[in-house]
Write an enzyme that holds these catalytic residues in place. Structure first.
Site, PDB file in Angstrom:
ATOM      1  N   ASP A   1     -75.684  21.729  42.936  1.00 42.18           N
ATOM      2  CA  ASP A   1     -76.397  20.757  43.641  1.00 42.18           C
ATOM      3  C   ASP A   1     -76.195  19.317  42.822  1.00 42.18           C
ATOM      4  O   ASP A   1     -76.941  19.162  41.836  1.00 42.18           O
ATOM      5  CB  ASP A   1     -77.879  20.921  44.131  1.00 42.18           C
ATOM      6  CG  ASP A   1     -78.369  19.783  44.931  1.00 42.18           C
ATOM      7  OD1 ASP A   1     -77.890  18.996  44.826  1.00 42.18           O
ATOM      8  OD2 ASP A   1     -79.409  20.203  45.627  1.00 42.18           O
TER       9      ASP A   1
ATOM     10  N   ARG B   1     -67.665  20.357  67.401  1.00 43.95           N
ATOM     11  CA  ARG B   1     -68.144  21.202  66.425  1.00 43.95           C
ATOM     12  C   ARG B   1     -67.264  21.508  65.351  1.00 43.95           C
ATOM     13  O   ARG B   1     -67.532  21.685  64.057  1.00 43.95           O
ATOM     14  CB  ARG B   1     -68.719  22.302  67.260  1.00 43.95           C
ATOM     15  CG  ARG B   1     -69.473  23.342  65.813  1.00 43.95           C
ATOM     16  CD  ARG B   1     -70.580  24.132  66.458  1.00 43.95           C
ATOM     17  NE  ARG B   1     -70.216  24.500  67.778  1.00 43.95           N
ATOM     18  CZ  ARG B   1     -69.553  25.546  68.226  1.00 43.95           C
ATOM     19  NH1 ARG B   1     -68.876  26.219  67.661  1.00 43.95           N
ATOM     20  NH2 ARG B   1     -69.699  25.868  69.535  1.00 43.95           N
TER      21      ARG B   1
ATOM     22  N   TYR C   1     -84.981  21.481  43.705  1.00 39.90           N
ATOM     23  CA  TYR C   1     -85.593  20.802  44.972  1.00 39.90           C
ATOM     24  C   TYR C   1     -86.413  21.641  45.816  1.00 39.90           C
ATOM     25  O   TYR C   1     -86.187  22.994  45.761  1.00 39.90           O
ATOM     26  CB  TYR C   1     -84.348  20.205  45.610  1.00 39.90           C
ATOM     27  CG  TYR C   1     -84.646  19.727  46.972  1.00 39.90           C
ATOM     28  CD1 TYR C   1     -85.478  18.349  46.841  1.00 39.90           C
ATOM     29  CD2 TYR C   1     -84.331  20.160  48.227  1.00 39.90           C
ATOM     30  CE1 TYR C   1     -85.543  17.635  47.999  1.00 39.90           C
ATOM     31  CE2 TYR C   1     -84.758  19.589  49.394  1.00 39.90           C
ATOM     32  CZ  TYR C   1     -85.421  18.564  49.278  1.00 39.90           C
ATOM     33  OH  TYR C   1     -85.605  17.795  50.274  1.00 39.90           O
TER      34      TYR C   1
ATOM     35  N   LYS D   1     -78.947  11.089  50.248  1.00 37.91           N
ATOM     36  CA  LYS D   1     -79.354  10.180  49.215  1.00 37.91           C
ATOM     37  C   LYS D   1     -78.488   9.219  48.854  1.00 37.91           C
ATOM     38  O   LYS D   1     -78.050   8.233  49.320  1.00 37.91           O
ATOM     39  CB  LYS D   1     -79.717  10.997  47.914  1.00 37.91           C
ATOM     40  CG  LYS D   1     -80.498  12.434  48.456  1.00 37.91           C
ATOM     41  CD  LYS D   1     -81.948  12.322  48.931  1.00 37.91           C
ATOM     42  CE  LYS D   1     -82.537  13.202  49.794  1.00 37.91           C
ATOM     43  NZ  LYS D   1     -82.501  14.620  49.047  1.00 37.91           N
TER      44      LYS D   1
HETATM   45  C1  LIG Z   1     -82.627  15.925  49.426  1.00 41.54           C
HETATM   46  C2  LIG Z   1     -82.109  16.784  48.526  1.00 41.54           C
HETATM   47  C3  LIG Z   1     -81.740  18.240  49.197  1.00 41.54           C
HETATM   48  C4  LIG Z   1     -81.957  18.436  50.877  1.00 41.54           C
HETATM   49  O1  LIG Z   1     -81.119  17.623  51.444  1.00 41.54           O
HETATM   50  P1  LIG Z   1     -81.550  17.055  52.997  1.00 41.54           P
HETATM   51  O2  LIG Z   1     -80.201  15.957  53.022  1.00 41.54           O
HETATM   52  O3  LIG Z   1     -82.652  16.383  53.033  1.00 41.54           O
HETATM   53  O4  LIG Z   1     -81.362  18.105  53.900  1.00 41.54           O
HETATM   54  C5  LIG Z   1     -81.104  19.032  48.340  1.00 41.54           C
HETATM   55  N1  LIG Z   1     -81.045  19.022  46.906  1.00 41.54           N
HETATM   56  C6  LIG Z   1     -81.633  17.791  46.483  1.00 41.54           C
HETATM   57  C7  LIG Z   1     -81.454  17.768  45.104  1.00 41.54           C
HETATM   58  C8  LIG Z   1     -82.203  16.964  47.154  1.00 41.54           C
HETATM   59  O5  LIG Z   1     -82.663  15.720  46.592  1.00 41.54           O
END
Ligand SMILES: *Cc1c(COP(=O)(O)O)cnc(C)c1O
Length: 381
Positions: A170, A46, A98, A195
């Site tokens: 982000d 962890r 998001y 992504k």
């Molecule tokens: C998908 C996404 C998230 C969340 O991420 P996960 O890996 O699905 O938990 C946060 N911000 C953006 C812009 C996203 O596209």
């Protein structure tokens, strides 16, 4: 080192015990100590794991940052960032956000006494108006989802610095290939690794990169204390995916440009939202902070009929109808009924998120085939 070289080499060393050129999947929870406290830097997975350590170093290098931390999902990374704050603190966030981020802010952290303000960030005055002595952080997403608006990171960073606030960005949509928020003045950059970084729609993961040692220490404390860490197999898959990030992003951007232009000239299309167009309201900012414009596109249909949007998506063959984005394969989604269904229609329509709005994650297939797929599906409506 340049980006492509870093994607392949940063954080990666041949395994000292075997010479294996690929970082092994260290599928272990614990590590043998010679004597209490006498270990090789690893005690419990962890806290630290060598496969994860290689990935963290790699992602940090791609973001031109000093410290990288990986989490079990993008949401777990966001969770750790907000836990830097205390009850009573306030956050100012982009309003076009998001859905999962909006949910954790309003449905989870608000209960713990943290307050969130959502503002459009095209005017600095709108942000400045919300700053008070409780404000601790500004949260930016750019390009925004699904309207593809661009926030000027340098400008917001200037305000954050002046007011003594943390700026978190982000960077999921842009990826470090297209945009490096730390270089533009942000304190924290966050990714849904799920992504583009992983890139093959086979892993859920998150990451944070920072330059400040104290911030890194606080985030590592939260990573270990709260425990939302990724497993070594997933770290291996992401290390493999990232090796082609630069090639994939070049192709995503090239295909994005082709499809955006095709849609813009199509008689059944009303409006195309893609920051690469010179008439996009934030094109100048996009061009100044991004290296290219990526493969995320939203568009609406003439007449704005829900039935037409559904028919189009049902008839697309190469663009699969699915949540998520950033994989090698092309996807389409319908924000009004899928990702943004929880937002009331009147609120949605204020930002342009109307019934016929379709979001594309343009993949890296041959553009000609993608264009033909879109043309055929358009004929069905
Ligand atoms: C998908 C996404 C998230 C969340 O991420 P996960 O890996 O699905 O938990 C946060 N911000 C953006 C812009 C996203 O596209």
């Amino acid at each position: 080192m340049k980006f492509g070289t870093k994607a392949i080499h940063a954080g990666i060393k041949p395994d000292p015990s075997t010479g294996a050129i690929m970082t092994p999947i260290f599928q272990t929870s614990t590590y043998v100590q010679r004597s209490p406290g006498d270990h090789q830097g690893y005690e419990y997975s962890r806290t630290q794991n060598p496969t994860r350590a290689a990935l963290q170093e790699n992602i940090a290098a791609l973001e031109n940052g000093k410290f990288g931390l990986c989490f079990s999902s993008g949401m777990a990374a966001i969770d750790a960032i907000v836990k830097l704050l205390n009850p009573g603190d306030e956050v100012i966030s982009t309003s076009d956000l998001y859905g999962g981020t909006y949910r954790i802010f309003t449905k989870v952290f608000q209960r713990f006494g943290i307050k969130f303000h959502f503002v459009p960030m095209d005017e600095l005055d709108l942000i400045a108006a919300k700053v008070n002595d409780k404000t601790k952080m500004i949260w930016v997403e750019t390009p925004t989802n699904p309207m593809m608006q661009i926030v000027d990171i340098r400008k917001v960073a200037g305000l954050a610095k002046e007011k003594g606030l943390l700026l978190a960005v982000d960077n999921t949509f842009a990826t470090p290939f297209l945009q490096n928020p730390l270089d533009l003045g942000a304190d924290i950059v966050m990714h849904s690794v799920t992504k583009y970084l992983a890139g093959h729609s086979d892993v859920v993961m998150g990451a944070i990169v920072v330059n400040d040692a104290k911030l890194a220490e606080d985030l590592a404390f939260l990573q270990n204390s709260c425990g939302g860490v990724p497993g070594p197999q997933d770290c291996f898959l992401v290390l493999r995916g990232i090796k082609t990030l630069h090639l994939r992003m070049e192709r995503h951007s090239q295909n994005g440009k082709t499809i955006a232009a095709f849609l813009k000239n199509h008689p059944k299309v009303e409006k195309v939202f893609w920051p690469g167009f010179e008439d996009h309201p934030n094109h100048r900012i996009a061009a100044s902070q991004m290296r290219d414009f990526g493969g995320m596109i939203s568009f609406t249909l003439k007449g704005d009929k829900l039935a037409d949007a559904i028919k189009l998506m049902e008839n697309l063959k190469l663009f699969s109808l699915a949540e998520s984005l950033g994989g090698v394969e092309s996807l389409c989604g319908h924000p009004a009924t899928m990702t943004h269904a929880s937002i009331p229609k009147s609120e949605r329509e204020k930002v342009g998120l109307t019934d016929s709005l379709i979001r594309l994650s343009v993949g890296i297939e041959d553009a000609e085939d993608l264009k033909n797929d879109m043309a055929t599906a358009m004929n069905a409506i």
